[in-house]
Write an enzyme that holds these catalytic residues in place. Structure first.
Site, mmCIF file in Angstrom:
data_model
loop_
_atom_site.group_PDB
_atom_site.id
_atom_site.type_symbol
_atom_site.label_atom_id
_atom_site.label_comp_id
_atom_site.label_asym_id
_atom_site.label_seq_id
_atom_site.Cartn_x
_atom_site.Cartn_y
_atom_site.Cartn_z
ATOM 1 N N GLY A 1 -8.559 -7.754 4.091
ATOM 2 C CA GLY A 1 -9.329 -7.923 5.312
ATOM 3 C C GLY A 1 -8.542 -8.446 6.488
ATOM 4 O O GLY A 1 -9.072 -8.570 7.585
ATOM 5 N N ARG B 1 -3.479 3.014 8.507
ATOM 6 C CA ARG B 1 -3.756 1.839 7.672
ATOM 7 C C ARG B 1 -2.567 0.909 7.643
ATOM 8 O O ARG B 1 -1.437 1.319 7.469
ATOM 9 C CB ARG B 1 -4.051 2.287 6.232
ATOM 10 C CG ARG B 1 -4.869 3.533 6.145
ATOM 11 C CD ARG B 1 -4.806 4.153 4.759
ATOM 12 N NE ARG B 1 -5.375 3.296 3.735
ATOM 13 C CZ ARG B 1 -5.281 3.543 2.442
ATOM 14 N NH1 ARG B 1 -4.600 4.609 2.009
ATOM 15 N NH2 ARG B 1 -5.825 2.719 1.565
ATOM 16 N N TYR C 1 11.060 -35.813 -17.036
ATOM 17 C CA TYR C 1 9.623 -35.527 -17.089
ATOM 18 C C TYR C 1 8.981 -35.684 -15.719
ATOM 19 O O TYR C 1 9.555 -36.292 -14.813
ATOM 20 C CB TYR C 1 8.913 -36.441 -18.096
ATOM 21 C CG TYR C 1 8.902 -37.909 -17.704
ATOM 22 C CD1 TYR C 1 7.891 -38.402 -16.870
ATOM 23 C CD2 TYR C 1 9.873 -38.786 -18.138
ATOM 24 C CE1 TYR C 1 7.878 -39.738 -16.487
ATOM 25 C CE2 TYR C 1 9.876 -40.119 -17.767
ATOM 26 C CZ TYR C 1 8.865 -40.589 -16.937
ATOM 27 O OH TYR C 1 8.855 -41.898 -16.549
ATOM 28 N N SER D 1 11.691 -44.296 -12.746
ATOM 29 C CA SER D 1 10.571 -43.426 -12.429
ATOM 30 C C SER D 1 10.470 -43.370 -10.918
ATOM 31 O O SER D 1 10.296 -44.403 -10.266
ATOM 32 C CB SER D 1 9.288 -43.980 -13.045
ATOM 33 O OG SER D 1 8.213 -43.158 -12.681
ATOM 34 N N LYS E 1 0.828 -1.192 0.000
ATOM 35 C CA LYS E 1 0.000 0.000 0.000
ATOM 36 C C LYS E 1 0.875 1.259 0.000
ATOM 37 O O LYS E 1 0.663 2.172 -0.801
ATOM 38 C CB LYS E 1 -0.904 -0.022 1.229
ATOM 39 C CG LYS E 1 -2.163 0.785 1.089
ATOM 40 C CD LYS E 1 -3.053 0.622 2.333
ATOM 41 C CE LYS E 1 -3.792 -0.695 2.343
ATOM 42 N NZ LYS E 1 -4.391 -0.992 3.652
ATOM 43 N N HIS F 1 -15.872 -8.973 1.085
ATOM 44 C CA HIS F 1 -14.854 -9.873 1.624
ATOM 45 C C HIS F 1 -14.980 -11.270 1.018
ATOM 46 O O HIS F 1 -14.010 -11.846 0.534
ATOM 47 C CB HIS F 1 -14.988 -9.936 3.149
ATOM 48 C CG HIS F 1 -13.995 -10.854 3.791
ATOM 49 N ND1 HIS F 1 -14.307 -12.155 4.136
ATOM 50 C CD2 HIS F 1 -12.702 -10.675 4.105
ATOM 51 C CE1 HIS F 1 -13.238 -12.709 4.658
ATOM 52 N NE2 HIS F 1 -12.255 -11.844 4.663
ATOM 53 N N ARG G 1 -3.086 -1.631 -6.465
ATOM 54 C CA ARG G 1 -2.273 -2.846 -6.348
ATOM 55 C C ARG G 1 -2.620 -3.718 -7.538
ATOM 56 O O ARG G 1 -3.659 -3.519 -8.174
ATOM 57 C CB ARG G 1 -2.582 -3.584 -5.043
ATOM 58 C CG ARG G 1 -4.021 -4.012 -4.940
ATOM 59 C CD ARG G 1 -4.331 -4.610 -3.569
ATOM 60 N NE ARG G 1 -5.762 -4.783 -3.421
ATOM 61 C CZ ARG G 1 -6.409 -4.759 -2.258
ATOM 62 N NH1 ARG G 1 -5.757 -4.567 -1.136
ATOM 63 N NH2 ARG G 1 -7.705 -4.947 -2.208
ATOM 64 N N MET H 1 -5.695 -7.172 7.899
ATOM 65 C CA MET H 1 -5.155 -6.172 8.797
ATOM 66 C C MET H 1 -6.203 -5.081 8.966
ATOM 67 O O MET H 1 -7.151 -5.005 8.221
ATOM 68 C CB MET H 1 -3.880 -5.598 8.193
ATOM 69 C CG MET H 1 -2.925 -6.652 7.710
ATOM 70 S SD MET H 1 -2.312 -7.710 9.016
ATOM 71 C CE MET H 1 -1.258 -6.560 9.840
ATOM 72 N N CYS I 1 6.534 -40.067 -10.795
ATOM 73 C CA CYS I 1 5.138 -40.430 -11.044
ATOM 74 C C CYS I 1 4.304 -40.467 -9.775
ATOM 75 O O CYS I 1 3.192 -40.950 -9.769
ATOM 76 C CB CYS I 1 5.059 -41.771 -11.771
ATOM 77 S SG CYS I 1 5.691 -43.137 -10.781
HETATM 78 P P1 ADP Z 1 -7.754 -2.441 3.366
HETATM 79 O O1 ADP Z 1 -6.353 -2.893 3.385
HETATM 80 O O2 ADP Z 1 -8.640 -3.256 4.196
HETATM 81 O O3 ADP Z 1 -8.260 -2.187 1.991
HETATM 82 P P2 ADP Z 1 -7.375 0.401 3.585
HETATM 83 O O4 ADP Z 1 -6.301 0.931 4.421
HETATM 84 O O5 ADP Z 1 -7.170 0.420 2.137
HETATM 85 O O6 ADP Z 1 -7.753 -1.031 4.110
HETATM 86 O O7 ADP Z 1 -8.660 1.217 3.948
HETATM 87 C C1 ADP Z 1 -9.920 0.826 3.538
HETATM 88 C C2 ADP Z 1 -10.659 1.987 2.919
HETATM 89 O O8 ADP Z 1 -10.713 3.069 3.824
HETATM 90 C C3 ADP Z 1 -10.028 2.572 1.696
HETATM 91 O O9 ADP Z 1 -10.392 1.891 0.558
HETATM 92 C C4 ADP Z 1 -10.587 3.951 1.647
HETATM 93 O O10 ADP Z 1 -11.835 3.944 1.013
HETATM 94 C C5 ADP Z 1 -10.746 4.273 3.097
HETATM 95 N N1 ADP Z 1 -9.649 5.151 3.471
HETATM 96 C C6 ADP Z 1 -8.413 4.832 3.892
HETATM 97 N N2 ADP Z 1 -7.680 5.910 4.120
HETATM 98 C C7 ADP Z 1 -8.453 6.967 3.808
HETATM 99 C C8 ADP Z 1 -8.255 8.362 3.793
HETATM 100 N N3 ADP Z 1 -7.115 8.913 4.156
HETATM 101 N N4 ADP Z 1 -9.270 9.128 3.406
HETATM 102 C C9 ADP Z 1 -10.444 8.592 3.039
HETATM 103 N N5 ADP Z 1 -10.698 7.289 3.022
HETATM 104 C C10 ADP Z 1 -9.706 6.471 3.399
HETATM 105 MG MG MG Z 2 -7.650 -0.979 0.752
HETATM 106 MG MG MG Z 3 -9.128 -3.739 6.225
#
Ligand code: ADP
Ligand code: MG
Ligand code: MG
Length: 875
Positions: A105, A96, A851, A764, A26, A456, A340, A107, A831
């Site tokens: 989902g 984040r 093989y 084999s 990220k 999710h 990503r 972290m 095999c």
């Molecule tokens: P995950 O790894 O679970 O996707 P993120 O860190 O990407 O978690 O956060 C999930 C969501 O939270 C992001 O997709 C975004 O929509 C929102 N978000 C994160 N940071 C910001 C921010 N600085 N401003 C507005 N929305 C945010």
């Molecule tokens: Mg995200």
């Molecule tokens: Mg998350």
């Protein structure tokens, strides 16, 4: 002083996209987008290194980290023109997590951090939007309490639901400022009740606690489980991203969304995604409100849509891969929050790789490497037989393709327990959460009632290659009663349903599934793979039908044709039993004469299908005991049918019983003690070969002697094979190019491979038995404790699934070396089950086998894995 903090903002970043290891996926993405001039809110990243040191340091920050973070925070304040904790015009941030590879989902993220009873007033004033300020505050309290303070998130949901109910509305968007103030008060009371102290008002304390929580979440149970399933090392650590908030919840000119630059399900080149008006990020992913398809954004905010399109083109050209992006619109202005490389189904992976090659974006090698061998298994997944007639119970979103049949269960835990007992289950949930990951993995398919294509359940299922139907609003789940209802029909736990993840259909009962074929772009990519791979790919097959399937999938021969199955078919088993039960060689020969025509037919069928390709036939391997009846009832039946007295039968069964049949009278030991059995088989093989050749079929039989431990065993049996072959060829007046070789499946054979190779034209490696004999671990009994061994990390994986490279692998490598020292042109292959396992295939490539041989449906996987092995070695 080590640098632990990297700033990004104002069009420039200290980090870059190549720094994934240090900044996490990220953080690296945010830095790269900033440098590309894409609008990203400013912020800073605390490195994964800091996280690792935090763990090594008894959960203390490494020296200098906090000071650097405070400096970056100051820079952030200057950039945005707001101050963190300022009651007049507060800077809010998101905290984040972000590991090297995305772990959806797993972290936790906290949004709107920096709000308290004072700053919320300032926010209301500067934004001139009280509703927005208190909406943000209640979101913050809930998220922070859940993620950082460990208070169950459902408790907050129930308060919110109650407030909505009292007002008689359905959605959060129907609540006003006063309602949210009420919610905030109730939330704070709840926190105080749960914690015995008030919700933290000190914004700096909030920040520290959140950073710690992100670090700590690296080692929560669901993260650990996810890493285990996906083979991610435990010592990578996670980065922390602190990003200035931008607000999607500022009204109807704001919103948030998730998008893919191509369709992640089909691979189609189209902009794909979902968004929600007047919402914050988590609303989309959590599947609370059902989001709108991205196409609607074009109608509602055409300007933003145009910008978004530009951004995605820029990102694809830059990354040369399909991107998964997260964005927020604040009062009509677009911000990117994440990019990503997007997870995709196997079908999409193939199409995208193919298209991008044709578009000139990537070269052929890259295209081949873009399709993961483990993943293409999905393309070989079952689908509903088009000839089947069935009634659709309900329809949801086609979230992850393939079809699955199973019994309904309602909790992840039940899914695991039932699957353990060998049941096929479909996990049915309102929505899944990261805690469900183990159950999702155990289930054949997943069905959810709420949530979109990027919920999710959908994201994780696609990653796992599991069939998933999401957002099937028509089903009403009652978790307590363990049932769901559709249109008045009640489906209970344990009832069968079928789901089709390619169409979104949910069907009552079992529907017949069929396996798909290779075609189009997938076939093309596999052809490219064939250009790069060095390993041959053969198949394990013992019927003409399986052989044909394998050949259609690109098998280059049969590496293992087991003959014992042929002994069971139809009424042959009677003759087989007559042979076993007779006390004299003459009696046995008489019975064998009855079996021979059948064997010959079998081989003719297979030779014809494999025209032009080698066919390795293994002579009889299992202990004779396996062919006899065992229960009194069966003995009685056989006795009646065969006329052999029951007590004589019983006595023979007793006599043949072994304490340890796997190490008993089997394999070439049968050939040594009852030469007439192997002789019959060789006659059958050679006669079949001669007859085929006369019909113009190009036959290449390879006769394989199993379970050789001493070269003299092979010497004796090879002499017999050559004698019979010569006799048959002379009597037919044809010459057949045949080989005689052996399985290497006992450590002794590997250790003395130079001696064995004097008599073997090929080896084999039978890695199933070789694993069993090397580890001293019975395949049939290890199920009781081996899973624990894997859990404890003693073996990284089940050694019967993925080759134990440092142990068994040594024997294989030694066998090859020693064998070739005697006979340089010795053909070598594998095999066992491992022949279809990508990691094991990499190993086979590395040690220079000729093989691998695997089950027909794994052949495409093996072709691709072999190509990857060759290409990755090149790099
Ligand atoms: P995950 O790894 O679970 O996707 P993120 O860190 O990407 O978690 O956060 C999930 C969501 O939270 C992001 O997709 C975004 O929509 C929102 N978000 C994160 N940071 C910001 C921010 N600085 N401003 C507005 N929305 C945010
Ligand atoms: Mg995200
Ligand atoms: Mg998350």
């Amino acid at each position: 002083m080590k640098k632990y903090v990297y700033f990004f903002g104002n069009g420039k970043a200290e980090g870059s996209g190549s720094m994934k290891e240090l900044l996490g996926g990220k953080g690296a993405g945010l830095a790269e987008m900033t440098n590309l001039g894409i609008p990203v809110p400013p912020g800073f990243t605390i490195t994964t290194e800091a996280c690792i040191e935090y763990y090594n340091n008894n959960k203390q920050y490494p020296e200098g980290m906090w000071e650097q973070a405070l400096e970056a925070l100051k820079r952030l304040e200057e950039t945005v023109g707001k101050k963190f904790g300022d009651p007049k015009n507060p800077l809010l941030v998101s905290v984040r997590s972000g590991a090297r590879v995305s772990m959806p989902g797993m972290m936790d993220t906290v949004l709107n951090l920096g709000l308290n009873d004072e700053t919320v007033k300032g926010l209301a004033e500067v934004s001139n939007n009280e509703r927005f300020a208190y909406d943000s505050y209640r979101r913050f309290i809930q998220m922070f309490s859940d993620v950082v303070l460990g208070i169950e998130h459902g408790k907050f949901e129930r308060i919110l639901d109650k407030v909505k109910e009292e007002k008689g509305v359905k959605y959060d968007t129907d609540l006003d400022a006063e309602d949210f103030k009420k919610v905030v008060d109730l939330y704070k009371k709840l926190v105080e009740q749960e914690l015995g102290k008030p919700f933290p008002q000190d914004t700096m304390e909030q920040l520290k606690l959140a950073i710690n929580a992100v670090f700590d979440s690296w080692n929560n149970q669901r993260a650990i489980t996810y890493r285990k399933i996906n083979k991610i090392p435990d010592n990578w650590g996670t980065a922390v991203n602190i990003v200035a908030m931008v607000f999607g919840n500022m009204g109807n000119d704001s919103g948030t969304g998730v998008a893919f630059t191509r369709n992640p399900s089909t691979g189609e080149k189209e902009f794909f995604g979902e968004f929600l008006i007047n919402a914050q990020g988590e609303d989309v992913v959590a599947g609370i409100r059902t989001p709108e398809p991205i196409a609607k954004l074009k109608e509602e905010m055409p300007e933003v849509f145009k910008q978004l399109e530009e951004v995605y083109k820029k990102l694809e050209t830059h990354y040369k891969d399909m991107q998964d992006i997260e964005f927020t619109v604040e009062k009509g202005k677009l911000y990117l929050l994440q990019t990503r490389s997007g997870k995709r189904t196997a079908r999409a992976a193939v199409k995208i790789a193919y298209d991008m090659y044709k578009e000139g974006l990537i070269d052929k090698k890259t295209a081949v490497l873009r399709v993961k061998p483990e993943q293409v298994d999905q393309l070989l997944h079952p689908m509903i037989d088009p000839n089947e007639k069935y009634e659709v119970l309900a329809k949801g979103l086609p979230a992850s393709p393939g079809a699955a049949v199973g019994k309904v269960v309602f909790t992840a835990e039940d899914a695991e327990i039932w699957a353990e007992k060998g049941e096929d289950v479909i996990l049915v949930r309102n929505e899944t959460s990261p805690e469900d990951i183990g159950g999702m993995n155990a289930a054949k398919g997943i069905l959810t009632a709420t949530g979109g294509m990027t919920s999710h359940a959908a994201v994780v299922a696609r990653g796992m290659g599991k069939t998933c139907v999401a957002g099937c609003g028509a089903i009403k789940i009652d978790e307590e009663k363990k049932q769901f209802e559709v249109d008045g029909k009640v489906i209970k736990e344990g009832d069968y349903i079928t789901i089709n993840g390619s169409t979104g259909e949910v069907i009552l009962g079992k529907v017949k599934l069929i396996m798909p074929e290779l075609s189009g772009e997938f076939a093309e990519i596999l052809k490219w793979a064939d250009e790069f791979r060095k390993l041959g790919v053969r198949t394990n097959a013992d019927t003409p039908k399986d052989s044909q399937v394998a050949r259609d999938f690109g098998a280059e021969g049969i590496g293992l044709c087991r003959t014992e199955h042929m002994f069971f078919e139809g009424d042959r088993i009677d003759a087989v039993r007559e042979m076993i039960l007779s006390d004299t060689e003459e009696g046995r020969r008489k019975a064998l004469e009855k079996i021979k025509p059948y064997q010959k037919e079998d081989f003719i069928g297979i030779f014809k299908v494999m025209d032009g390709l080698p066919v390795t036939i293994r002579l009889l391997d299992p202990p004779l005991h396996e062919f006899l009846p065992h229960t009194d009832e069966d003995i009685e039946k056989v006795s009646k049918a065969s006329g052999i007295p029951a007590d004589k039968l019983k006595a023979k069964v007793e006599e043949l019983k072994e304490f340890n049949p796997m190490l008993g009278h089997r394999g070439c030991r049968l050939g040594i003690t009852y030469p007439e059995v192997y002789e019959m088989q060789v006659y059958a093989i050679m006669e079949a070969a001669c007859e085929c050749k006369k019909e113009g079929v190009d036959v290449k039989p390879e006769i394989m002697i199993p379970l050789v431990g001493h070269y003299k065993e092979l010497a004796i049996l090879k002499e017999m094979v050559d004698r019979v072959a010569k006799e048959v060829m002379e009597s037919y007046g044809v010459n057949i190019d045949y080989l005689v070789g052996t399985m290497i499946e006992l450590p002794r054979a590997a250790l003395t491979a130079d001696e064995v190779a004097q008599y073997a034209e090929f080896f084999s490696f039978g890695t199933n038995d070789l694993t069993q004999t090397t580890l001293g671990l019975s395949r049939d009994d290890s199920g009781k404790f081996l899973p624990l061994y894997v859990e404890k990390g003693i073996y990284k994986e089940d050694p019967f699934v993925s080759l134990d490279q440092s142990g068994v692998g040594q024997l294989v490598e030694m066998g090859v070396k020693k064998g070739r020292s005697t006979r340089p042109e010795l053909k070598t292959g594998i095999c066992g089950e491992h022949g279809g396992d990508p990691d094991s295939i990499f190993f086979c490539h590395k040690i220079g086998l000729n093989y691998v041989s695997c089950s027909p449906y794994r052949v495409p996987v093996a072709r691709l894995a072999a190509a990857h092995a060759a290409l990755l070695e090149e790099n």
